[in-house]
Design an enzyme around this catalytic site. Structure first.
Site, PDB file in Angstrom:
ATOM      1  N   THR A 195       0.827  -1.228   0.000  1.00  0.00           N
ATOM      2  CA  THR A 195       0.000   0.000   0.000  1.00  0.00           C
ATOM      3  C   THR A 195       0.853   1.268   0.000  1.00  0.00           C
ATOM      4  O   THR A 195       0.361   2.344  -0.313  1.00  0.00           O
ATOM      5  CB  THR A 195      -0.897   0.052   1.252  1.00  0.00           C
TER       6      THR A 195
ATOM      7  N   ASP B 127      17.040   2.227  -1.814  1.00  0.00           N
ATOM      8  CA  ASP B 127      16.468   2.130  -0.465  1.00  0.00           C
ATOM      9  C   ASP B 127      17.493   2.642   0.546  1.00  0.00           C
ATOM     10  O   ASP B 127      18.519   2.008   0.788  1.00  0.00           O
ATOM     11  CB  ASP B 127      16.104   0.661  -0.172  1.00  0.00           C
TER      12      ASP B 127
HETATM   13  C1  PRP Z   1      11.726   4.810   3.839  1.00  0.00           C
HETATM   14  C2  PRP Z   1      12.327   6.151   4.186  1.00  0.00           C
HETATM   15  C3  PRP Z   1      11.141   6.905   4.720  1.00  0.00           C
HETATM   16  C4  PRP Z   1      10.017   6.399   3.883  1.00  0.00           C
HETATM   17  C5  PRP Z   1       9.721   7.431   2.837  1.00  0.00           C
HETATM   18  O1  PRP Z   1      11.597   4.046   4.973  1.00  0.00           O
HETATM   19  O2  PRP Z   1      13.416   6.066   5.072  1.00  0.00           O
HETATM   20  O3  PRP Z   1      10.906   6.665   6.102  1.00  0.00           O
HETATM   21  O4  PRP Z   1      10.466   5.179   3.284  1.00  0.00           O
HETATM   22  O5  PRP Z   1       8.632   7.064   2.104  1.00  0.00           O
HETATM   23  P1  PRP Z   1       7.258   7.877   2.113  1.00  0.00           P
HETATM   24  O6  PRP Z   1       7.598   9.330   1.968  1.00  0.00           O
HETATM   25  O7  PRP Z   1       6.551   7.321   0.902  1.00  0.00           O
HETATM   26  O8  PRP Z   1       6.532   7.575   3.377  1.00  0.00           O
HETATM   27  P2  PRP Z   1      11.200   2.482   4.922  1.00  0.00           P
HETATM   28  O9  PRP Z   1       9.743   2.306   4.994  1.00  0.00           O
HETATM   29  O10 PRP Z   1      11.881   1.848   3.744  1.00  0.00           O
HETATM   30  O11 PRP Z   1      11.764   1.958   6.299  1.00  0.00           O
HETATM   31  P3  PRP Z   1      13.273   1.801   6.786  1.00  0.00           P
HETATM   32  O12 PRP Z   1      13.780   3.185   7.120  1.00  0.00           O
HETATM   33  O13 PRP Z   1      13.118   0.968   8.002  1.00  0.00           O
HETATM   34  O14 PRP Z   1      14.085   1.148   5.707  1.00  0.00           O
HETATM   35  N1  URA Z   2      12.311   5.043   0.636  1.00  0.00           N
HETATM   36  C1  URA Z   2      13.582   4.881   0.203  1.00  0.00           C
HETATM   37  O1  URA Z   2      14.456   4.417   0.962  1.00  0.00           O
HETATM   38  N2  URA Z   2      13.876   5.227  -1.058  1.00  0.00           N
HETATM   39  C2  URA Z   2      12.963   5.744  -1.893  1.00  0.00           C
HETATM   40  O2  URA Z   2      13.308   6.048  -3.056  1.00  0.00           O
HETATM   41  C3  URA Z   2      11.639   5.896  -1.431  1.00  0.00           C
HETATM   42  C4  URA Z   2      11.346   5.552  -0.153  1.00  0.00           C
END
Ligand code: PRP
Ligand code: URA
Length: 207
Positions: free
Chosen positions: A107, A199
């Protein structure tokens, strides 16, 4: 209020290394920290300094100092913690809160799993840290939680933002200024930033 974007060419150079998929974990983590320090200087360019009397080796004088205790840094787990040391280099005595969120892979909505703030957080200026502002969902939810706790002055600090995320933050939290090292082109079908850096959490932690 649109995003404040760093324009220094050295930041552009460092970003080119972050974007490169061949840059390893150690260098990636170090550069995230370096850029985070610069972003902190930019975000605090409106800081109000206090007058204090000190003694130099020569004489007594009045100087301007930052009351570091007025600030709290709030990294969004996990990837935001990669920026924390960089900000603490600039303001070592800031207090620290944590928000645990991850994006549901199908989602793309943020799922909350942790929230812990320093005492009297409502009286502090809060800088929320996350390397990536993609859809803006994680940022918006974090800011909403802080506002529920009574925080009045919030800034959002990221390495790379997508235009979609900046727009969402402007709409939902128009009082929150975004500071970024770059605003990229767009999101792809998996809500990843293009060209982005992949990521951020996986690259910082080597997962
Ligand atoms: C990533 C990033 C943000 C989020 C951004 O975290 O570090 O927190 O996605 O996406 P958004 O603006 O669409 O919400 P992730 O969910 O990958 O978690 P992580 O930091 O644990 O890898
Ligand atoms: N979270 C990440 O870490 N990378 C992206 O490009 C988007 C969300």
């Amino acid at each position: 209020m649109s995003a404040v974007v760093l324009t220094n060419p050295l930041i552009g150079h460092k970003l080119s290394l972050l974007r490169d998929k061949n840059t390893g974990t150690k260098e990636f983590r170090e550069i995230i920290g370096e850029i985070a320090t610069f972003l902190c200087y930019e975000a605090l360019s409106d800081a109000v300094l206090e007058d204090v009397e000190i003694e130099t080796p020569i004489c007594k004088t009045h100087v301007k100092r930052l009351n570091e205790d007025r600030y709290a840094f709030v990294p969004i787990l996990r990837a935001g913690t990669g920026m924390l040391d960089g900000l603490l280099k600039a303001v070592p005595n800031a207090k620290i809160g944590h928000v645990g969120l991850y994006r549901d892979e199908s989602t793309h909505e943020p799922v909350r799993y942790y929230y812990k703030m320093p005492e009297n957080v409502a009286d502090r200026e809060v800088l929320v840290l996350d390397p990536m502002l993609a859809t803006g969902g994680s940022a918006c939810d974090t800011i909403a939680m802080l506002k529920e706790d009574g925080v009045k002055k919030i800034k959002f600090i990221c390495i790379i933002a997508a235009p979609e995320g900046v727009k969402k933050l402007e709409e939902v939290h128009p009082d929150v200024q975004v500071f970024a090292a770059a605003v990229d082109e767009k999101l792809n079908e998996n809500a990843y930033i293009v060209p982005g850096l992949g990521d951020a959490g996986d690259r910082i932690f080597g997962t």
